[in-house]
Scaffold this motif. Sequence first.
Motif, PDB file in Angstrom:
ATOM      1  N   ALA A   1       2.028 -11.161   3.566  1.00 50.69           N
ATOM      2  CA  ALA A   1       3.394 -10.679   3.777  1.00 50.69           C
ATOM      3  C   ALA A   1       3.722  -9.567   2.787  1.00 50.69           C
ATOM      4  CB  ALA A   1       4.378 -11.838   3.632  1.00 50.69           C
ATOM      5  N   HIS A   2       3.315  -9.750   1.544  1.00 51.16           N
ATOM      6  CA  HIS A   2       3.539  -8.728   0.513  1.00 51.16           C
ATOM      7  C   HIS A   2       2.781  -7.440   0.868  1.00 51.16           C
ATOM      8  CE1 HIS A   2       4.323  -7.175  -3.511  1.00 51.16           C
ATOM      9  NE2 HIS A   2       3.059  -6.817  -3.550  1.00 51.16           N
ATOM     10  N   LEU A   3       1.564  -7.593   1.351  1.00 49.39           N
ATOM     11  CA  LEU A   3       0.758  -6.437   1.750  1.00 49.39           C
ATOM     12  C   LEU A   3       1.446  -5.651   2.865  1.00 49.39           C
ATOM     13  CD1 LEU A   3      -2.097  -4.940   1.664  1.00 49.39           C
ATOM     14  CD2 LEU A   3      -2.669  -6.422   3.580  1.00 49.39           C
ATOM     15  N   ALA A   4       1.960  -6.361   3.863  1.00 51.14           N
ATOM     16  CA  ALA A   4       2.628  -5.685   4.981  1.00 51.14           C
ATOM     17  C   ALA A   4       3.843  -4.900   4.491  1.00 51.14           C
ATOM     18  CB  ALA A   4       3.038  -6.705   6.038  1.00 51.14           C
ATOM     19  N   LEU A   5       4.618  -5.496   3.611  1.00 47.83           N
ATOM     20  CA  LEU A   5       5.788  -4.814   3.067  1.00 47.83           C
ATOM     21  C   LEU A   5       5.379  -3.625   2.202  1.00 47.83           C
ATOM     22  CD1 LEU A   5       8.840  -4.736   2.778  1.00 47.83           C
ATOM     23  CD2 LEU A   5       8.617  -6.327   0.864  1.00 47.83           C
TER      24      LEU A   5
ATOM     25  N   GLY B   1       0.475   7.738   1.986  1.00 45.06           N
ATOM     26  CA  GLY B   1      -0.801   7.375   2.572  1.00 45.06           C
ATOM     27  C   GLY B   1      -1.028   5.881   2.609  1.00 45.06           C
ATOM     28  N   ASP B   2      -2.284   5.503   2.709  1.00 38.58           N
ATOM     29  CA  ASP B   2      -2.636   4.094   2.828  1.00 38.58           C
ATOM     30  C   ASP B   2      -2.505   3.381   1.492  1.00 38.58           C
ATOM     31  OD1 ASP B   2      -3.206   4.261   5.534  1.00 38.58           O
ATOM     32  OD2 ASP B   2      -5.308   4.755   5.197  1.00 38.58           O
ATOM     33  N   LEU B   3      -2.050   2.149   1.558  1.00 37.85           N
ATOM     34  CA  LEU B   3      -1.919   1.312   0.374  1.00 37.85           C
ATOM     35  C   LEU B   3      -3.297   0.876  -0.104  1.00 37.85           C
ATOM     36  CD1 LEU B   3       0.100  -0.370  -1.454  1.00 37.85           C
ATOM     37  CD2 LEU B   3      -0.481  -2.253   0.078  1.00 37.85           C
ATOM     38  N   ARG B   4      -3.513   0.871  -1.400  1.00 38.26           N
ATOM     39  CA  ARG B   4      -4.778   0.398  -1.965  1.00 38.26           C
ATOM     40  C   ARG B   4      -4.605  -0.873  -2.780  1.00 38.26           C
ATOM     41  NH1 ARG B   4      -7.189   5.983  -4.141  1.00 38.26           N
ATOM     42  NH2 ARG B   4      -5.140   5.954  -5.075  1.00 38.26           N
ATOM     43  N   GLU B   5      -3.529  -0.946  -3.553  1.00 41.82           N
ATOM     44  CA  GLU B   5      -3.334  -2.124  -4.379  1.00 41.82           C
ATOM     45  C   GLU B   5      -1.866  -2.281  -4.739  1.00 41.82           C
ATOM     46  OE1 GLU B   5      -4.667  -0.432  -8.688  1.00 41.82           O
ATOM     47  OE2 GLU B   5      -6.217  -0.633  -7.165  1.00 41.82           O
ATOM     48  N   SER B   6      -1.547  -3.488  -5.188  1.00 43.44           N
ATOM     49  CA  SER B   6      -0.178  -3.798  -5.568  1.00 43.44           C
ATOM     50  C   SER B   6      -0.208  -4.763  -6.752  1.00 43.44           C
ATOM     51  CB  SER B   6       0.549  -4.438  -4.384  1.00 43.44           C
ATOM     52  OG  SER B   6       1.842  -4.811  -4.742  1.00 43.44           O
ATOM     53  N   VAL B   7       0.752  -4.614  -7.666  1.00 45.49           N
ATOM     54  CA  VAL B   7       0.822  -5.465  -8.856  1.00 45.49           C
ATOM     55  C   VAL B   7       2.207  -6.101  -8.922  1.00 45.49           C
ATOM     56  CG1 VAL B   7       0.732  -5.532 -11.384  1.00 45.49           C
ATOM     57  CG2 VAL B   7      -0.769  -3.981 -10.127  1.00 45.49           C
ATOM     58  N   VAL B   8       2.219  -7.398  -9.148  1.00 46.34           N
ATOM     59  CA  VAL B   8       3.466  -8.114  -9.403  1.00 46.34           C
ATOM     60  C   VAL B   8       3.349  -8.664 -10.818  1.00 46.34           C
ATOM     61  CG1 VAL B   8       4.935 -10.045  -8.712  1.00 46.34           C
ATOM     62  CG2 VAL B   8       3.722  -8.716  -6.965  1.00 46.34           C
TER      63      VAL B   8
ATOM     64  N   GLY C   1     -10.927  -3.156   2.847  1.00 48.97           N
ATOM     65  CA  GLY C   1     -11.125  -2.709   4.215  1.00 48.97           C
ATOM     66  C   GLY C   1      -9.798  -2.758   4.954  1.00 48.97           C
ATOM     67  N   PRO C   2      -9.825  -2.485   6.249  1.00 47.27           N
ATOM     68  CA  PRO C   2      -8.570  -2.418   7.002  1.00 47.27           C
ATOM     69  C   PRO C   2      -7.949  -3.776   7.303  1.00 47.27           C
ATOM     70  CG  PRO C   2     -10.423  -2.006   8.441  1.00 47.27           C
ATOM     71  CD  PRO C   2     -10.972  -2.103   7.051  1.00 47.27           C
ATOM     72  N   ASN C   3      -8.719  -4.846   7.228  1.00 47.72           N
ATOM     73  CA  ASN C   3      -8.212  -6.141   7.681  1.00 47.72           C
ATOM     74  C   ASN C   3      -8.327  -7.268   6.674  1.00 47.72           C
ATOM     75  OD1 ASN C   3      -7.560  -5.190  10.334  1.00 47.72           O
ATOM     76  ND2 ASN C   3      -9.755  -5.109  10.716  1.00 47.72           N
ATOM     77  N   ALA C   4      -8.486  -6.961   5.397  1.00 45.92           N
ATOM     78  CA  ALA C   4      -8.618  -8.024   4.398  1.00 45.92           C
ATOM     79  C   ALA C   4      -7.980  -7.592   3.081  1.00 45.92           C
ATOM     80  CB  ALA C   4     -10.095  -8.359   4.172  1.00 45.92           C
ATOM     81  N   LEU C   5      -7.715  -8.581   2.241  1.00 47.58           N
ATOM     82  CA  LEU C   5      -7.182  -8.285   0.924  1.00 47.58           C
ATOM     83  C   LEU C   5      -7.676  -9.317  -0.071  1.00 47.58           C
ATOM     84  CD1 LEU C   5      -3.599  -9.501   0.382  1.00 47.58           C
ATOM     85  CD2 LEU C   5      -4.616  -9.724   2.621  1.00 47.58           C
ATOM     86  N   LEU C   6      -7.834  -8.854  -1.293  1.00 46.82           N
ATOM     87  CA  LEU C   6      -8.245  -9.702  -2.400  1.00 46.82           C
ATOM     88  C   LEU C   6      -7.045  -9.847  -3.318  1.00 46.82           C
ATOM     89  CD1 LEU C   6     -10.441 -11.168  -4.105  1.00 46.82           C
ATOM     90  CD2 LEU C   6     -10.865  -8.951  -5.194  1.00 46.82           C
ATOM     91  N   THR C   7      -6.661 -11.085  -3.598  1.00 47.51           N
ATOM     92  CA  THR C   7      -5.527 -11.351  -4.478  1.00 47.51           C
ATOM     93  C   THR C   7      -6.016 -12.122  -5.694  1.00 47.51           C
ATOM     94  OG1 THR C   7      -4.005 -11.379  -2.609  1.00 47.51           O
ATOM     95  CG2 THR C   7      -3.248 -12.421  -4.641  1.00 47.51           C
ATOM     96  N   LEU C   8      -5.627 -11.641  -6.872  1.00 43.58           N
ATOM     97  CA  LEU C   8      -6.005 -12.270  -8.135  1.00 43.58           C
ATOM     98  C   LEU C   8      -4.754 -12.721  -8.872  1.00 43.58           C
ATOM     99  CD1 LEU C   8      -8.600  -9.647  -9.447  1.00 43.58           C
ATOM    100  CD2 LEU C   8      -9.005 -11.608  -7.963  1.00 43.58           C
ATOM    101  N   VAL C   9      -4.837 -13.892  -9.479  1.00 40.23           N
ATOM    102  CA  VAL C   9      -3.753 -14.413 -10.309  1.00 40.23           C
ATOM    103  C   VAL C   9      -4.305 -14.517 -11.723  1.00 40.23           C
ATOM    104  CG1 VAL C   9      -2.177 -16.344 -10.704  1.00 40.23           C
ATOM    105  CG2 VAL C   9      -2.826 -15.714  -8.356  1.00 40.23           C
ATOM    106  N   THR C  10      -3.658 -13.832 -12.661  1.00 37.36           N
ATOM    107  CA  THR C  10      -4.131 -13.822 -14.045  1.00 37.36           C
ATOM    108  C   THR C  10      -3.004 -14.243 -14.983  1.00 37.36           C
ATOM    109  OG1 THR C  10      -3.579 -11.482 -14.312  1.00 37.36           O
ATOM    110  CG2 THR C  10      -5.834 -12.002 -13.653  1.00 37.36           C
ATOM    111  N   SER C  11      -3.391 -14.654 -16.166  1.00 38.60           N
ATOM    112  CA  SER C  11      -2.409 -15.051 -17.174  1.00 38.60           C
ATOM    113  C   SER C  11      -1.771 -13.817 -17.804  1.00 38.60           C
ATOM    114  CB  SER C  11      -3.082 -15.911 -18.241  1.00 38.60           C
ATOM    115  OG  SER C  11      -4.037 -15.154 -18.950  1.00 38.60           O
ATOM    116  N   ARG C  12      -0.754 -14.050 -18.600  1.00 40.50           N
ATOM    117  CA  ARG C  12       0.016 -12.974 -19.228  1.00 40.50           C
ATOM    118  C   ARG C  12      -0.825 -12.134 -20.189  1.00 40.50           C
ATOM    119  NH1 ARG C  12       3.620  -9.553 -18.518  1.00 40.50           N
ATOM    120  NH2 ARG C  12       5.267  -9.325 -20.002  1.00 40.50           N
ATOM    121  N   ASN C  13      -1.810 -12.759 -20.840  1.00 37.72           N
ATOM    122  CA  ASN C  13      -2.598 -12.021 -21.834  1.00 37.72           C
ATOM    123  C   ASN C  13      -3.794 -11.297 -21.221  1.00 37.72           C
ATOM    124  OD1 ASN C  13      -3.891 -14.379 -21.267  1.00 37.72           O
ATOM    125  ND2 ASN C  13      -4.466 -14.854 -23.374  1.00 37.72           N
ATOM    126  N   ALA C  14      -3.839 -11.183 -19.919  1.00 41.41           N
ATOM    127  CA  ALA C  14      -4.931 -10.456 -19.259  1.00 41.41           C
ATOM    128  C   ALA C  14      -4.813  -8.963 -19.542  1.00 41.41           C
ATOM    129  CB  ALA C  14      -4.890 -10.694 -17.753  1.00 41.41           C
TER     130      ALA C  14
END
Length: 155
Positions: free
Chosen positions: A52-56, A67-74, A87-100
């Motif tokens: 949902a975040h990717l679509a927005l 242009g095309d979206l490549r990445e997003s940071v929250v 690629g056009p149909n997948a996404l990789l999401t990572l959750v990291t700690s504050r000290n990353a």
Amino acid sequence: MTVDPAVLTELSNLRTRLPELSGSVLATADGMVVAHDAHGIEPDSLAALAAAHLALARRFAHAVNHGDLRESVVECDGGYITSYTAGPNALLTLVTSRNANLALVHLEARRAVRRLERVLILQAPATVRPEIPAQAAPLARRTPMATLQSTFRGR
């Protein structure tokens, strides 16, 4: 669905290279989990929210003609949630700690995405992502009650 061992290895290697990584989820653009290395994080929920975040975020990028979206940071009080298109149909999401180290997270994630894209291209049949309209249809206009004809107000 059988997951390619190369995908699982890549997610495991990310955890090794990024000790602050709490979890990683590879998902389709419509929110279905392909593979995950998430301990203590619900991968199905994360995949759905990330999609949902990717679509927005894609709409944002197109709205400002970037242009095309490549990445997003929250950025949150407790850490970061970063999503990368794979690629056009997948996404990789990572959750990291504050000290990353966010720069290192980006570096490792971008490298992982390039490797994952090669694996995903070999696995998936050719499908095309629907294009985002350049101009979204305007929202319906609301008419204040005072401007309606009196015959309509009585109903």
